[in-house]
Design a protein around this motif. Sequence first.
Motif, mmCIF file in Angstrom:
data_model
loop_
_atom_site.group_PDB
_atom_site.id
_atom_site.type_symbol
_atom_site.label_atom_id
_atom_site.label_comp_id
_atom_site.label_asym_id
_atom_site.label_seq_id
_atom_site.Cartn_x
_atom_site.Cartn_y
_atom_site.Cartn_z
ATOM 1 N N ARG A 1 -24.299 4.114 17.039
ATOM 2 C CA ARG A 1 -23.047 3.568 16.959
ATOM 3 C C ARG A 1 -23.093 2.150 17.800
ATOM 4 O O ARG A 1 -23.007 2.433 19.060
ATOM 5 C CB ARG A 1 -21.749 3.975 16.851
ATOM 6 N N ILE A 2 -22.630 1.107 17.382
ATOM 7 C CA ILE A 2 -22.347 -0.241 18.136
ATOM 8 C C ILE A 2 -21.079 -0.797 17.895
ATOM 9 O O ILE A 2 -20.792 -0.968 16.712
ATOM 10 C CB ILE A 2 -23.440 -1.191 17.849
ATOM 11 N N GLY A 3 -20.112 -0.786 18.937
ATOM 12 C CA GLY A 3 -18.726 -1.414 18.591
ATOM 13 C C GLY A 3 -18.937 -2.636 18.807
ATOM 14 O O GLY A 3 -19.502 -3.498 19.598
ATOM 15 N N ASN A 4 -18.134 -3.467 17.764
ATOM 16 C CA ASN A 4 -18.288 -4.848 17.653
ATOM 17 C C ASN A 4 -16.802 -5.478 18.167
ATOM 18 O O ASN A 4 -16.553 -6.682 18.321
ATOM 19 C CB ASN A 4 -18.388 -5.358 16.302
ATOM 20 N N ILE A 5 -16.040 -4.350 18.570
ATOM 21 C CA ILE A 5 -14.521 -4.808 18.933
ATOM 22 C C ILE A 5 -14.458 -4.849 20.473
ATOM 23 O O ILE A 5 -15.294 -4.544 20.994
ATOM 24 C CB ILE A 5 -13.497 -3.711 18.638
ATOM 25 N N GLY A 6 -13.398 -5.615 20.955
ATOM 26 C CA GLY A 6 -12.763 -5.538 22.560
ATOM 27 C C GLY A 6 -13.074 -7.015 22.754
ATOM 28 O O GLY A 6 -13.434 -8.130 21.907
ATOM 29 N N ASP A 7 -13.212 -7.372 24.136
ATOM 30 C CA ASP A 7 -13.442 -8.808 24.488
ATOM 31 C C ASP A 7 -14.956 -9.159 24.497
ATOM 32 O O ASP A 7 -15.640 -9.389 25.411
ATOM 33 C CB ASP A 7 -12.963 -9.020 26.155
ATOM 34 N N LEU A 8 -15.568 -8.969 23.017
ATOM 35 C CA LEU A 8 -17.068 -9.215 22.891
ATOM 36 C C LEU A 8 -16.981 -10.484 21.987
ATOM 37 O O LEU A 8 -16.231 -10.591 21.050
ATOM 38 C CB LEU A 8 -17.750 -8.188 22.130
ATOM 39 N N HIS A 9 -17.974 -11.451 22.255
ATOM 40 C CA HIS A 9 -18.197 -12.789 21.585
ATOM 41 C C HIS A 9 -19.700 -12.692 21.201
ATOM 42 O O HIS A 9 -20.679 -11.806 21.491
ATOM 43 C CB HIS A 9 -17.896 -13.546 22.608
ATOM 44 N N GLU A 10 -20.009 -13.861 20.447
ATOM 45 C CA GLU A 10 -21.558 -13.890 20.026
ATOM 46 C C GLU A 10 -22.514 -13.874 20.756
ATOM 47 O O GLU A 10 -23.454 -13.210 20.641
ATOM 48 C CB GLU A 10 -21.519 -15.085 19.148
ATOM 49 N N PRO A 11 -22.649 -14.572 21.997
ATOM 50 C CA PRO A 11 -23.422 -14.515 23.097
ATOM 51 C C PRO A 11 -23.772 -12.782 23.561
ATOM 52 O O PRO A 11 -24.756 -12.530 23.855
ATOM 53 C CB PRO A 11 -22.965 -15.324 24.155
ATOM 54 N N ALA B 1 0.958 -1.106 0.122
ATOM 55 C CA ALA B 1 -0.059 -0.006 0.085
ATOM 56 C C ALA B 1 0.905 1.251 -0.056
ATOM 57 O O ALA B 1 0.352 2.188 0.064
ATOM 58 C CB ALA B 1 -0.833 -0.111 1.219
ATOM 59 N N GLY B 2 2.234 1.286 0.051
ATOM 60 C CA GLY B 2 3.029 2.412 0.019
ATOM 61 C C GLY B 2 2.964 3.179 1.293
ATOM 62 O O GLY B 2 3.424 4.384 1.173
ATOM 63 N N VAL B 3 2.581 2.657 2.465
ATOM 64 C CA VAL B 3 2.257 3.532 3.613
ATOM 65 C C VAL B 3 3.677 3.836 4.239
ATOM 66 O O VAL B 3 4.649 2.894 4.625
ATOM 67 C CB VAL B 3 1.517 2.675 4.700
ATOM 68 N N ASP B 4 3.715 5.071 4.520
ATOM 69 C CA ASP B 4 5.032 5.557 5.225
ATOM 70 C C ASP B 4 4.815 5.509 6.642
ATOM 71 O O ASP B 4 5.996 5.572 7.396
ATOM 72 C CB ASP B 4 5.477 7.002 4.474
ATOM 73 N N TYR B 5 3.753 6.037 7.100
ATOM 74 C CA TYR B 5 3.320 6.060 8.790
ATOM 75 C C TYR B 5 2.035 5.590 8.725
ATOM 76 O O TYR B 5 1.099 6.037 8.215
ATOM 77 C CB TYR B 5 3.362 7.522 9.057
ATOM 78 N N LEU B 6 2.077 4.428 9.677
ATOM 79 C CA LEU B 6 0.837 4.072 10.222
ATOM 80 C C LEU B 6 0.650 4.500 11.580
ATOM 81 O O LEU B 6 1.520 4.177 12.474
ATOM 82 C CB LEU B 6 0.567 2.631 9.893
ATOM 83 N N VAL B 7 -0.528 5.047 11.991
ATOM 84 C CA VAL B 7 -0.570 5.527 13.671
ATOM 85 C C VAL B 7 -1.784 4.789 14.169
ATOM 86 O O VAL B 7 -2.811 4.549 13.366
ATOM 87 C CB VAL B 7 -0.747 7.078 13.674
ATOM 88 N N SER B 8 -1.736 4.103 15.251
ATOM 89 C CA SER B 8 -2.672 3.398 15.797
ATOM 90 C C SER B 8 -2.522 3.599 17.542
ATOM 91 O O SER B 8 -1.617 4.373 18.062
ATOM 92 C CB SER B 8 -2.756 1.933 15.589
ATOM 93 N N SER B 9 -3.492 2.810 18.080
ATOM 94 C CA SER B 9 -3.534 2.949 19.584
ATOM 95 C C SER B 9 -3.273 1.418 20.378
ATOM 96 O O SER B 9 -3.449 0.601 19.634
ATOM 97 C CB SER B 9 -4.828 3.559 19.883
ATOM 98 N N ALA B 10 -3.017 1.740 21.600
ATOM 99 C CA ALA B 10 -2.944 0.613 22.500
ATOM 100 C C ALA B 10 -4.030 -0.068 22.734
ATOM 101 O O ALA B 10 -3.989 -1.300 23.047
ATOM 102 C CB ALA B 10 -2.169 1.117 23.732
ATOM 103 N N ASN B 11 -5.243 0.573 22.529
ATOM 104 C CA ASN B 11 -6.510 -0.239 22.864
ATOM 105 C C ASN B 11 -7.390 -0.400 21.596
ATOM 106 O O ASN B 11 -6.501 -1.175 20.656
ATOM 107 C CB ASN B 11 -7.473 0.597 23.710
ATOM 108 N N LYS B 12 -8.372 -0.360 21.427
ATOM 109 C CA LYS B 12 -9.053 -0.580 20.081
ATOM 110 C C LYS B 12 -9.056 -2.207 19.993
ATOM 111 O O LYS B 12 -9.107 -3.116 20.750
ATOM 112 C CB LYS B 12 -8.575 0.332 19.011
ATOM 113 N N CYS B 13 -8.561 -2.372 18.654
ATOM 114 C CA CYS B 13 -8.705 -3.983 17.949
ATOM 115 C C CYS B 13 -7.514 -4.621 18.626
ATOM 116 O O CYS B 13 -7.466 -5.785 18.713
ATOM 117 C CB CYS B 13 -8.428 -3.823 16.553
ATOM 118 N N ILE B 14 -6.434 -4.071 19.319
ATOM 119 C CA ILE B 14 -5.315 -4.865 19.928
ATOM 120 C C ILE B 14 -5.991 -5.111 21.461
ATOM 121 O O ILE B 14 -5.478 -6.335 22.155
ATOM 122 C CB ILE B 14 -4.285 -3.914 20.176
#
Length: 271
Positions: free
Chosen positions: A233-243, A101-114
Amino acid sequence: MLVLCNGAYGRRMEQICRTAGIACETFNQSEEQALSPAAAAPLLAAGPLSAVAMVHCETSSGVLNPVAELGRLVRQLQPGAAFIVDSMSAFGAVPLDLEAAGVDYLVSSANKCIEGVPGFGFVIARLERLKQTKGNSRSLSLDLFDQWAGLERSGQFRFTPPTHALLAFDCALQGLLSAGGVAAQASRYRANNVIVKRGLRRLGFRPLVRDGDDCYIITVIYPGKVTDADCFRIGNIGDLHEPDMHRLVDCVETVLRDMQVPIPVTYGDPQ
């Protein structure tokens, strides 16, 4: 700087540039659609740019933007520009080949999908690009080159580090890898997303973003006031599972009945 924008976090990039005194032009597109490489191409071809920036997954609307396609276009039309990607809410669960993708800088966070805890952000940078920024920072605390150089020199942060968040991040990374990595994380979030959309459609709600432009990270549903449309908005990420997601849909139905809202809900088109 050219900011490719289709939501609140793209607009925040523009605001950062204005505040820092960086000349900035913005390509604006509807919040409900993924960024269009074809539509952005004329601005990319218009003149020399120092950098092009965009958001990977626009958290305000749930749109997933085509980083790889836009990155290739940047390399073609602006080979001297740095390509910056805000992947705060996608990194760790949405596969992305940074080199392709030619990305030079990718910025992310300690939480979210990690699934660590909030407390710090991190940057994955192309080293030759980073070295070119020496002495350019308009901020002492946010001088990325100086932070990197200090770590290389002493192994220490320049200022007091968030040690608890760093340790939590390490644990979260180990958990992500042991669970199957990015592919497994994506699969779980995708399943969560399907349950939410299917269940709320049954109750009469509908997604804001059309299939193909949306992302399984967050589901934006009609009708809250987050974007230009009434939605929530409903977040689908984190320690969430189908139940957990089935229970969420059940709770929404219970609240509607308690409020004596007819099911399926009905409402007019957004203005």
